[in-house]
Design a protein around this motif. Structure first.
Motif, PDB file in Angstrom:
ATOM      1  N   SER A  67     -14.761  -3.311  -3.338  1.00  0.00           N
ATOM      2  CA  SER A  67     -14.443  -3.379  -4.683  1.00  0.00           C
ATOM      3  C   SER A  67     -14.145  -4.772  -5.076  1.00  0.00           C
ATOM      4  O   SER A  67     -14.870  -5.355  -6.133  1.00  0.00           O
ATOM      5  CB  SER A  67     -13.214  -2.724  -5.050  1.00  0.00           C
ATOM      6  OG  SER A  67     -13.195  -2.547  -6.300  1.00  0.00           O
ATOM      7  N   SER A 120       0.698  -1.160  -0.058  1.00  0.00           N
ATOM      8  CA  SER A 120      -0.103  -0.001   0.076  1.00  0.00           C
ATOM      9  C   SER A 120       0.798   1.409  -0.091  1.00  0.00           C
ATOM     10  O   SER A 120       0.362   2.341  -0.146  1.00  0.00           O
ATOM     11  CB  SER A 120      -1.174   0.031   1.027  1.00  0.00           C
ATOM     12  OG  SER A 120      -0.138  -0.014   2.485  1.00  0.00           O
ATOM     13  N   GLU A 123      -7.510  -3.360 -10.704  1.00  0.00           N
ATOM     14  CA  GLU A 123      -8.590  -2.995  -9.990  1.00  0.00           C
ATOM     15  C   GLU A 123      -8.242  -2.565  -8.570  1.00  0.00           C
ATOM     16  O   GLU A 123      -8.647  -1.630  -7.882  1.00  0.00           O
ATOM     17  CB  GLU A 123     -10.199  -3.771  -9.966  1.00  0.00           C
ATOM     18  CG  GLU A 123     -11.154  -3.333  -9.224  1.00  0.00           C
ATOM     19  CD  GLU A 123     -12.543  -4.125  -9.317  1.00  0.00           C
ATOM     20  OE1 GLU A 123     -13.212  -3.728  -8.501  1.00  0.00           O
ATOM     21  OE2 GLU A 123     -12.506  -5.181 -10.142  1.00  0.00           O
ATOM     22  N   LYS A 153      -5.934   0.336  -8.119  1.00  0.00           N
ATOM     23  CA  LYS A 153      -6.859   1.559  -8.450  1.00  0.00           C
ATOM     24  C   LYS A 153      -7.507   1.999  -6.909  1.00  0.00           C
ATOM     25  O   LYS A 153      -7.256   3.001  -6.785  1.00  0.00           O
ATOM     26  CB  LYS A 153      -7.793   1.617  -9.527  1.00  0.00           C
ATOM     27  CG  LYS A 153      -8.673   2.506  -9.726  1.00  0.00           C
ATOM     28  CD  LYS A 153      -9.692   2.334 -10.778  1.00  0.00           C
ATOM     29  CE  LYS A 153     -10.666   3.570 -11.253  1.00  0.00           C
ATOM     30  NZ  LYS A 153     -11.474   3.505 -12.247  1.00  0.00           N
ATOM     31  N   VAL A 154      -8.059   0.835  -6.406  1.00  0.00           N
ATOM     32  CA  VAL A 154      -8.847   1.064  -5.097  1.00  0.00           C
ATOM     33  C   VAL A 154      -7.689   1.753  -4.222  1.00  0.00           C
ATOM     34  O   VAL A 154      -8.066   2.948  -3.626  1.00  0.00           O
ATOM     35  CB  VAL A 154      -9.366   0.076  -4.742  1.00  0.00           C
ATOM     36  CG1 VAL A 154      -9.829   0.169  -3.197  1.00  0.00           C
ATOM     37  CG2 VAL A 154     -10.436  -0.415  -5.598  1.00  0.00           C
ATOM     38  N   ARG A 167      -4.637   3.199  -4.445  1.00  0.00           N
ATOM     39  CA  ARG A 167      -4.260   4.473  -4.841  1.00  0.00           C
ATOM     40  C   ARG A 167      -5.235   5.786  -4.645  1.00  0.00           C
ATOM     41  O   ARG A 167      -5.167   6.921  -4.508  1.00  0.00           O
ATOM     42  CB  ARG A 167      -3.579   4.526  -6.296  1.00  0.00           C
ATOM     43  CG  ARG A 167      -2.489   3.690  -6.313  1.00  0.00           C
ATOM     44  CD  ARG A 167      -1.958   3.904  -7.989  1.00  0.00           C
ATOM     45  NE  ARG A 167      -0.685   3.033  -7.968  1.00  0.00           N
ATOM     46  CZ  ARG A 167       0.254   2.653  -9.031  1.00  0.00           C
ATOM     47  NH1 ARG A 167      -0.539   3.067 -10.173  1.00  0.00           N
ATOM     48  NH2 ARG A 167       1.147   2.222  -9.078  1.00  0.00           N
ATOM     49  N   SER A 168      -6.704   5.279  -4.822  1.00  0.00           N
ATOM     50  CA  SER A 168      -7.384   6.320  -4.530  1.00  0.00           C
ATOM     51  C   SER A 168      -7.873   6.621  -3.115  1.00  0.00           C
ATOM     52  O   SER A 168      -8.487   7.448  -2.738  1.00  0.00           O
ATOM     53  CB  SER A 168      -8.923   5.789  -5.201  1.00  0.00           C
ATOM     54  OG  SER A 168      -9.418   4.817  -4.221  1.00  0.00           O
ATOM     55  N   HIS A 169      -7.203   5.962  -2.218  1.00  0.00           N
ATOM     56  CA  HIS A 169      -7.397   6.252  -0.786  1.00  0.00           C
ATOM     57  C   HIS A 169      -6.225   6.931  -0.327  1.00  0.00           C
ATOM     58  O   HIS A 169      -5.107   6.585  -0.794  1.00  0.00           O
ATOM     59  CB  HIS A 169      -7.632   4.761   0.008  1.00  0.00           C
ATOM     60  CG  HIS A 169      -7.848   4.810   1.537  1.00  0.00           C
ATOM     61  ND1 HIS A 169      -7.182   5.210   2.447  1.00  0.00           N
ATOM     62  CD2 HIS A 169      -9.328   4.671   1.926  1.00  0.00           C
ATOM     63  CE1 HIS A 169      -7.659   5.396   3.542  1.00  0.00           C
ATOM     64  NE2 HIS A 169      -8.878   4.942   3.254  1.00  0.00           N
ATOM     65  N   ARG A 226      -1.904   5.880  -1.791  1.00  0.00           N
ATOM     66  CA  ARG A 226      -1.647   6.795  -2.766  1.00  0.00           C
ATOM     67  C   ARG A 226      -0.333   6.171  -3.450  1.00  0.00           C
ATOM     68  O   ARG A 226      -0.288   6.284  -4.668  1.00  0.00           O
ATOM     69  CB  ARG A 226      -1.527   8.180  -2.390  1.00  0.00           C
ATOM     70  CG  ARG A 226      -2.736   8.773  -2.093  1.00  0.00           C
ATOM     71  CD  ARG A 226      -2.554  10.301  -1.662  1.00  0.00           C
ATOM     72  NE  ARG A 226      -4.121  10.858  -1.411  1.00  0.00           N
ATOM     73  CZ  ARG A 226      -4.061  11.804  -0.744  1.00  0.00           C
ATOM     74  NH1 ARG A 226      -3.114  12.518   0.056  1.00  0.00           N
ATOM     75  NH2 ARG A 226      -5.310  12.396  -0.455  1.00  0.00           N
TER      76      ARG A 226
END
Length: 364
Positions: free
Chosen positions: A237, A197, A312, A315-316, A318-320, A324
């Protein structure tokens, strides 16, 4: 029902094989406890496998996950406990109180659970500063409030002067496992992808800077953070395509992935160039002769996912805000079971083992 029984039998068989493999890998030859036994690396595993695991063996404990998952009626619960002896008590980015709350929340999160309640046990040394105690307790209260969990029970003991080191904290936690969660080492399969992460080593280096007062210019802070909302986003997700979660605390990424490889009876291949490390951490490690892969983190997670959801999941993450800098750092392979390999920056490959010794004692 028959299919569920077969799956359960297969999981139990895998747990037993993993247990036998651990017993063959770890050997307790020490006559006395050393600081290395608290490092989270090989010495810790020797201690656990030589003393605790045989004495307390049962099908829940034998899974050796960050939190125990227990089914009561129709409800799946996660339960965990941890103790904190970090030195110094205050450091860039956090303190022992904040760390204790976040660490227990994160262990519950690694079981796919929403954390609900915490207990707090505190051992104080005679003469400890009331001002510092209030600062630590206020930090714990703030961390729990921000994470949406309640501290509902606790205990306080005081020992004589020079019989402890200021303050030790134990926290235990209970959470409800999400319906979409089916995570654990037994779920890992060859072909799965390993995601990280964010950048590693920040917590360990922040502790070292505070402890040794080294004259190194760096803005590194502890990454201490609660990971339950990040895990919830992943489960919302990709659901059961999320196979395994682990927070690489003591012993770092190297030790965490070795534990998974052994427990899942797989091999894991990592790409060193894909593993994010902040420049301040990299520079400090070069000066101190440390490997970022074996340094503790307190706000990062490893997620092992099915290959078809790799992008997917990335993407999830990196959107938090806490993900990032997420990267895909490796792949699960079938053989050789129980081994982790690192493809180095210069094109070679080396075995990546668990932490040996304890270069940074009392890191959490």
């Amino acid at each position: 029902m028959e299919k569920q029984s077969i799956q359960s039998d297969e999981v139990l068989a895998k747990i037993e094989r993993s247990r036998q493999a651990r017993r063959h890998k770890f050997y307790l030859r020490d006559e006395h406890v050393t600081l290395s036994h608290g490092s989270g690396g090989k010495a810790t595993h020797n201690l656990i496998e030589g003393i605790f695991a045989p004495a307390f063996a049962n099908t829940v404990l034998d899974r050796m996950e960050d939190a125990a998952t227990i089914t009561i009626g129709e409800q799946r619960l996660a339960f965990t406990t941890d103790s904190y002896v970090v030195n110094p008590l205050f450091f860039a980015g956090g303190d022992i109180g904040k760390l204790a709350v976040h660490g227990t929340i994160n262990d519950l999160s690694m079981a796919g659970a929403d954390p609900l309640y915490l207990s707090v046990g505190i051992i104080l040394e005679e003469g400890f500063s009331m001002e510092q105690l209030k600062r630590i307790v206020d930090s714990m209260a703030r961390a729990a409030h921000e994470a949406g969990v309640l501290i509902v029970t606790g205990d306080t003991k005081v020992v004589q002067r020079n019989k402890a080191d200021g303050i030790f904290i134990n926290t235990a936690g209970v959470g409800v496992v999400r319906a979409t969660a089916n995570v654990g080492q037994t779920q890992v399969q060859p072909g799965d992808r390993v995601l990280l992460s964010g950048a590693i080593g920040d917590h360990g280096v922040a502790i070292m800077m505070a402890r040794e007062e080294l004259d190194i210019e760096t803005d590194v802070e502890s990454d201490s953070a609660p990971l339950h909302t990040l895990v919830a986003a992943l489960l919302d997700s990709i659901g059961t395509s999320l196979h395994c979660l682990k927070d690489p605390t003591r012993g770092g990424v190297a030790t965490a992935l070795n534990e998974i490889a052994l427990g899942a009876e797989v091999s894991i291949a990592l790409d060193e160039q894909s593993i994010p490390v902040h420049e301040g951490v990299r520079g400090a490690c070069e000066i101190l002769g440390l490997d970022p892969l074996t340094i503790a983190n307190e706000g990062k997670l490893l997620a092992i996912v099915a290959p078809e959801v790799e992008q997917e999941a990335l993407k999830v993450l990196r959107s938090h805000p806490l993900g990032r800098e997420a990267m895909v750092i490796g792949t699960v392979q079938a053989e050789p079971a129980g081994m982790v390999f690192l493809r180095t920056d210069i094109g070679g490959t080396r075995v990546l083992d668990m932490l040996v010794g304890d270069p940074l004692p009392r890191i959490c």
